[in-house]
Scaffold this motif. Structure first.
Motif: not given
Length: 184
Positions: A82-92
């Motif tokens: 799980p992640c918070d948002n799209l920016s977080d998703r890209k980083d992960i």
């Protein structure tokens, strides 16, 4: 190898893209690679996850909270991060993968491609983006990058960060070159 795939979550696109995406997903699994993807149950995202899963490969979905809340997570996701948002998703996704393959997509896919490429240009990582040029989908982007380069707007060669592959064989060659350069 963990391969991140950036792609469209739209259903109403060229049906050939789905067939080529299924082929890529089967190839990822049969080559022993794992899929890292956005975790959605729509469009090419669902298509690649299903193909990898059904061919016996591992699927890792990086899923923003809105998708989790909306129950829009692919049933073919074996590992959910799980992640918070799209920016977080890209980083992960970037942290989880060894290389990125971009399939046809829109604004979100372009954002992902350029986030990875831009961070590579200044040395945050050495991961390349492979644009899977299905039916010439990425031709206009490659032309734009050439134009930017000719105008002096790209430091170095954009091909050092982004490569264009027209077939699975060319993707395999690009991955082999990347693996060889990482070992030297």
């Amino acid at each position: 190898m963990k391969i991140a795939v950036f792609c469209s979550a739209n259903q109403d696109i060229d049906p050939d893209f789905f067939g080529l995406t299924e082929e890529l997903g089967r190839w990822i699994a049969t080559q022993g690679h794992a899929l890292v993807f956005g975790g959605a149950n729509l469009g090419l995202m669902e298509c690649v996850a299903k193909a990898v899963f059904e061919a016996g490969g591992q699927t890792i979905g990086i899923v923003p909270s809105l998708l989790l809340e909306g129950e829009a997570v692919s049933e073919y996701t074996q590992v959910v991060i799980p992640c918070d948002n799209l920016s977080d998703r890209k980083d992960i996704m970037l942290a989880q993968c060894d290389v990125v393959i971009a399939l046809p997509g829109g604004i979100g896919t372009l954002d992902e491609v350029f986030t990875v490429a831009a961070s590579a240009t200044i040395g945050y990582h050495h991961k390349r983006v492979i644009l899977y040029n299905m039916k010439g989908f990425w031709d206009s982007l490659a032309g734009l990058l050439d134009d930017l380069s000719n105008k002096g707007m790209v430091r170095g060669r954009w091909q050092d960060y982004i490569c264009v592959a027209n077939t699975l064989e060319e993707i395999n060659e690009a991955l082999s070159l990347d693996k060889a350069s990482q070992q030297t």
